[in-house]
Write a protein that holds these residues in place. Structure first.
Motif, PDB file in Angstrom:
ATOM      1  N   LEU A 145       0.909   6.811   6.413  1.00 55.09           N
ATOM      2  CA  LEU A 145       0.519   6.865   5.203  1.00 55.09           C
ATOM      3  C   LEU A 145      -1.018   7.551   5.295  1.00 55.09           C
ATOM      4  CD1 LEU A 145       0.363   6.103   2.192  1.00 55.09           C
ATOM      5  CD2 LEU A 145      -0.299   3.540   2.976  1.00 55.09           C
ATOM      6  N   ALA A 146      -1.788   7.120   6.150  1.00 54.41           N
ATOM      7  CA  ALA A 146      -3.070   7.560   6.288  1.00 54.41           C
ATOM      8  C   ALA A 146      -2.935   9.153   6.568  1.00 54.41           C
ATOM      9  CB  ALA A 146      -3.774   6.830   7.604  1.00 54.41           C
ATOM     10  N   ASP A 147      -2.084   9.765   7.415  1.00 57.39           N
ATOM     11  CA  ASP A 147      -1.907  10.961   7.633  1.00 57.39           C
ATOM     12  C   ASP A 147      -1.689  11.633   6.103  1.00 57.39           C
ATOM     13  OD1 ASP A 147      -2.596  10.893  10.242  1.00 57.39           O
ATOM     14  OD2 ASP A 147      -0.404  11.008  10.793  1.00 57.39           O
ATOM     15  N   LEU A 148      -0.698  11.256   5.464  1.00 58.03           N
ATOM     16  CA  LEU A 148      -0.310  11.773   4.256  1.00 58.03           C
ATOM     17  C   LEU A 148      -1.357  11.691   3.177  1.00 58.03           C
ATOM     18  CD1 LEU A 148       3.449  10.491   3.529  1.00 58.03           C
ATOM     19  CD2 LEU A 148       2.553  12.922   3.672  1.00 58.03           C
ATOM     20  N   GLY A 154      -4.724  15.483   0.433  1.00 63.34           N
ATOM     21  CA  GLY A 154      -6.124  15.428  -0.459  1.00 63.34           C
ATOM     22  C   GLY A 154      -6.452  14.223  -1.260  1.00 63.34           C
ATOM     23  N   ALA A 155      -5.685  13.036  -1.211  1.00 61.26           N
ATOM     24  CA  ALA A 155      -6.068  12.002  -1.799  1.00 61.26           C
ATOM     25  C   ALA A 155      -7.358  11.429  -1.292  1.00 61.26           C
ATOM     26  CB  ALA A 155      -4.693  10.788  -1.632  1.00 61.26           C
ATOM     27  N   ARG A 165      -2.966   5.239 -10.498  1.00 57.92           N
ATOM     28  CA  ARG A 165      -2.749   3.893  -9.947  1.00 57.92           C
ATOM     29  C   ARG A 165      -1.932   3.020 -10.474  1.00 57.92           C
ATOM     30  NH1 ARG A 165      -7.936   3.218 -12.498  1.00 57.92           N
ATOM     31  NH2 ARG A 165      -7.832   1.359 -13.896  1.00 57.92           N
ATOM     32  N   LEU A 166      -1.230   2.370  -9.535  1.00 51.58           N
ATOM     33  CA  LEU A 166      -0.237   1.586  -9.969  1.00 51.58           C
ATOM     34  C   LEU A 166      -0.660   0.012 -10.276  1.00 51.58           C
ATOM     35  CD1 LEU A 166       3.063   1.071 -10.412  1.00 51.58           C
ATOM     36  CD2 LEU A 166       3.105   0.284  -7.775  1.00 51.58           C
ATOM     37  N   GLU A 167      -0.572  -0.171 -11.541  1.00 49.25           N
ATOM     38  CA  GLU A 167      -1.110  -1.333 -12.003  1.00 49.25           C
ATOM     39  C   GLU A 167      -0.169  -2.646 -11.553  1.00 49.25           C
ATOM     40  OE1 GLU A 167      -4.005  -1.859 -13.285  1.00 49.25           O
ATOM     41  OE2 GLU A 167      -4.461   0.005 -14.038  1.00 49.25           O
ATOM     42  N   ALA A 168      -0.940  -3.921 -11.419  1.00 47.63           N
ATOM     43  CA  ALA A 168       0.171  -4.974 -10.941  1.00 47.63           C
ATOM     44  C   ALA A 168       0.842  -5.237 -12.030  1.00 47.63           C
ATOM     45  CB  ALA A 168      -1.023  -6.050 -10.734  1.00 47.63           C
ATOM     46  N   SER A 169       0.900  -5.206 -13.397  1.00 44.96           N
ATOM     47  CA  SER A 169       1.697  -5.647 -14.240  1.00 44.96           C
ATOM     48  C   SER A 169       2.972  -4.586 -14.317  1.00 44.96           C
ATOM     49  CB  SER A 169       0.847  -5.444 -15.556  1.00 44.96           C
ATOM     50  OG  SER A 169       0.493  -4.078 -16.090  1.00 44.96           O
ATOM     51  N   ALA A 170       2.771  -3.364 -13.661  1.00 47.34           N
ATOM     52  CA  ALA A 170       3.963  -2.376 -13.730  1.00 47.34           C
ATOM     53  C   ALA A 170       4.865  -2.480 -12.466  1.00 47.34           C
ATOM     54  CB  ALA A 170       3.130  -1.066 -13.785  1.00 47.34           C
ATOM     55  N   VAL A 171       4.355  -3.236 -11.561  1.00 46.17           N
ATOM     56  CA  VAL A 171       5.056  -3.092 -10.105  1.00 46.17           C
ATOM     57  C   VAL A 171       6.500  -3.517 -10.253  1.00 46.17           C
ATOM     58  CG1 VAL A 171       5.411  -4.343  -7.936  1.00 46.17           C
ATOM     59  CG2 VAL A 171       2.948  -3.577  -8.746  1.00 46.17           C
ATOM     60  N   ALA A 172       6.997  -4.674 -10.921  1.00 40.96           N
ATOM     61  CA  ALA A 172       8.255  -5.141 -11.220  1.00 40.96           C
ATOM     62  C   ALA A 172       9.166  -4.308 -11.826  1.00 40.96           C
ATOM     63  CB  ALA A 172       8.238  -6.487 -12.023  1.00 40.96           C
ATOM     64  N   LEU A 187       0.791  -1.212  -0.118  1.00 38.97           N
ATOM     65  CA  LEU A 187       0.076   0.036   0.210  1.00 38.97           C
ATOM     66  C   LEU A 187       0.778   1.273   0.052  1.00 38.97           C
ATOM     67  CD1 LEU A 187      -2.944  -0.776   2.379  1.00 38.97           C
ATOM     68  CD2 LEU A 187      -3.124  -0.327   0.145  1.00 38.97           C
ATOM     69  N   THR A 188       1.906   1.170   0.777  1.00 37.30           N
ATOM     70  CA  THR A 188       2.768   2.326   0.806  1.00 37.30           C
ATOM     71  C   THR A 188       3.553   2.623  -0.273  1.00 37.30           C
ATOM     72  OG1 THR A 188       3.194   1.996   3.249  1.00 37.30           O
ATOM     73  CG2 THR A 188       4.673   3.345   2.143  1.00 37.30           C
ATOM     74  N   LEU A 189       3.788   1.543  -0.962  1.00 35.21           N
ATOM     75  CA  LEU A 189       4.724   1.679  -2.556  1.00 35.21           C
ATOM     76  C   LEU A 189       3.561   2.222  -3.358  1.00 35.21           C
ATOM     77  CD1 LEU A 189       6.902  -1.434  -2.495  1.00 35.21           C
ATOM     78  CD2 LEU A 189       7.587   1.031  -1.888  1.00 35.21           C
ATOM     79  N   ALA A 190       2.327   1.377  -3.424  1.00 38.84           N
ATOM     80  CA  ALA A 190       1.358   1.888  -4.518  1.00 38.84           C
ATOM     81  C   ALA A 190       1.100   3.469  -4.435  1.00 38.84           C
ATOM     82  CB  ALA A 190       0.271   0.884  -4.440  1.00 38.84           C
ATOM     83  N   CYS A 191       0.595   4.001  -2.983  1.00 40.32           N
ATOM     84  CA  CYS A 191       0.443   5.107  -2.810  1.00 40.32           C
ATOM     85  C   CYS A 191       1.427   6.274  -3.146  1.00 40.32           C
ATOM     86  CB  CYS A 191      -0.078   5.427  -1.477  1.00 40.32           C
ATOM     87  SG  CYS A 191      -1.628   4.531  -1.127  1.00 40.32           S
ATOM     88  N   GLY A 192       2.728   5.857  -2.896  1.00 39.11           N
ATOM     89  CA  GLY A 192       3.791   6.834  -3.225  1.00 39.11           C
ATOM     90  C   GLY A 192       4.127   6.813  -4.793  1.00 39.11           C
ATOM     91  N   SER A 193       3.545   5.928  -5.625  1.00 42.31           N
ATOM     92  CA  SER A 193       3.462   6.093  -7.019  1.00 42.31           C
ATOM     93  C   SER A 193       2.262   7.159  -7.453  1.00 42.31           C
ATOM     94  CB  SER A 193       3.138   4.693  -7.587  1.00 42.31           C
ATOM     95  OG  SER A 193       1.857   4.255  -7.637  1.00 42.31           O
ATOM     96  N   LEU A 194       1.658   7.540  -6.766  1.00 42.40           N
ATOM     97  CA  LEU A 194       0.668   8.639  -6.958  1.00 42.40           C
ATOM     98  C   LEU A 194       1.537  10.018  -7.545  1.00 42.40           C
ATOM     99  CD1 LEU A 194      -2.066   7.952  -4.424  1.00 42.40           C
ATOM    100  CD2 LEU A 194      -2.294   7.522  -6.636  1.00 42.40           C
ATOM    101  N   GLY A 195       2.595  10.238  -6.949  1.00 47.46           N
ATOM    102  CA  GLY A 195       3.424  11.378  -7.138  1.00 47.46           C
ATOM    103  C   GLY A 195       3.020  12.519  -6.180  1.00 47.46           C
ATOM    104  N   LEU A 196       2.109  12.151  -5.070  1.00 49.73           N
ATOM    105  CA  LEU A 196       1.998  13.307  -4.169  1.00 49.73           C
ATOM    106  C   LEU A 196       2.781  13.743  -3.337  1.00 49.73           C
ATOM    107  CD1 LEU A 196      -1.895  12.384  -3.589  1.00 49.73           C
ATOM    108  CD2 LEU A 196      -0.966  14.167  -5.289  1.00 49.73           C
ATOM    109  N   TRP A 197       3.870  12.777  -3.120  1.00 54.90           N
ATOM    110  CA  TRP A 197       4.893  13.387  -2.075  1.00 54.90           C
ATOM    111  C   TRP A 197       6.381  12.286  -2.466  1.00 54.90           C
ATOM    112  CZ3 TRP A 197       0.513  10.458  -0.227  1.00 54.90           C
ATOM    113  CH2 TRP A 197       0.537   9.100  -0.244  1.00 54.90           C
TER     114      TRP A 197
END
Length: 224
Positions: free
Chosen positions: A76-79, A84-85, A106-113, A36-46
């Motif tokens: 992560l919840a605070d961020l 504003g996510a 969103r980070l698609e599963a196929s892009a994670v690797a 979850l932390t990695l996926a949310c980081g990919s949103l580019g908000l921080w």
């Protein structure tokens, strides 16, 4: 002033007990917290420095009682709310209120690797030339605090503040966390590997001649 997370060398916490290398997670939800932390980081908000500062900014009573991944999820919840996510109401309800404007990011599963393999390099060009070279003796800044932001993020640990060491390696120029964690720009500076003698930073080291190696930015250092 020491902050709650700056625990290195603190007396009374007992010895560090290494775990077997094959132990990666202690609970079934831990890998999901990481994901979850990695996926949310990919949103580019921080950036990574903002996320580290969010963990450091948890209430001291929570920081002290939370396990490692509990700190990650709480920060992560605070961020997510701060940036504003999602809203505090959505967080409390545990579900979204309509489709997010960030859905396309969103980070698609196929892009994670590929994303994980790419990493997040922090080396940047800079017009600041290294002041020190390999072998130079340096003194670490006496005040282990962010000099620009009161209570802000820094990578200078309090146990090493004011100590003498020598430059082991010059890494080039890298993003300065003290600035990047607070939206003040990347402000890249020279980064060095600095070797400190255990006997110079600990009161009763078992092996005084052992070396502690820290990666430290140019503004953390001065000539002796």
């Amino acid at each position: 002033m020491t902050r709650v997370h700056d625990m290195g060398g603190r007396f009374g916490d007992g010895p560090v007990v290494p775990e077997p290398e094959d132990v990666k997670f202690h609970a079934d939800w831990h890998p999901r917290a990481l994901a979850l932390t990695l996926a949310c980081g990919s949103l580019g908000l921080w950036n990574i420095d903002v996320s580290r500062h969010a963990r450091e900014s948890l209430a001291p009573k929570d920081y002290a009682r939370f396990a490692y991944y509990e700190k990650w999820i709480a920060a992560l919840a605070d961020l997510l709310v701060e940036k504003g996510a999602l809203s505090a109401d959505e967080l409390a309800a545990g579900q979204a209120q309509g489709e997010s404007a960030l859905a396309a990011r969103r980070l698609e599963a196929s892009a994670v690797a590929d994303v994980l393999a790419k990493g997040g390099p922090a080396d940047r060009p800079s017009n600041i030339a290294p002041r020190f070279g390999v072998g130079d003796v340096v003194r670490l800044r006496a005040m282990p605090e962010n000099v620009a932001v009161a209570g802000g993020h820094t990578r200078l640990p309090s146990y090493a503040a004011g100590a003498m060491g020598h430059i082991l390696r010059v890494h080039g120029t890298h993003v300065l966390p003290d600035s990047n964690a607070h939206g003040l720009g990347e402000a890249p500076e020279p980064l060095y590997a600095v070797a400190l003698k255990a006997g110079d930073i600990w009161a009763h080291p078992e092996h005084p001649q052992d070396e502690v190696i820290l990666d430290l930015w140019d503004s953390y250092l001065a000539s002796p």
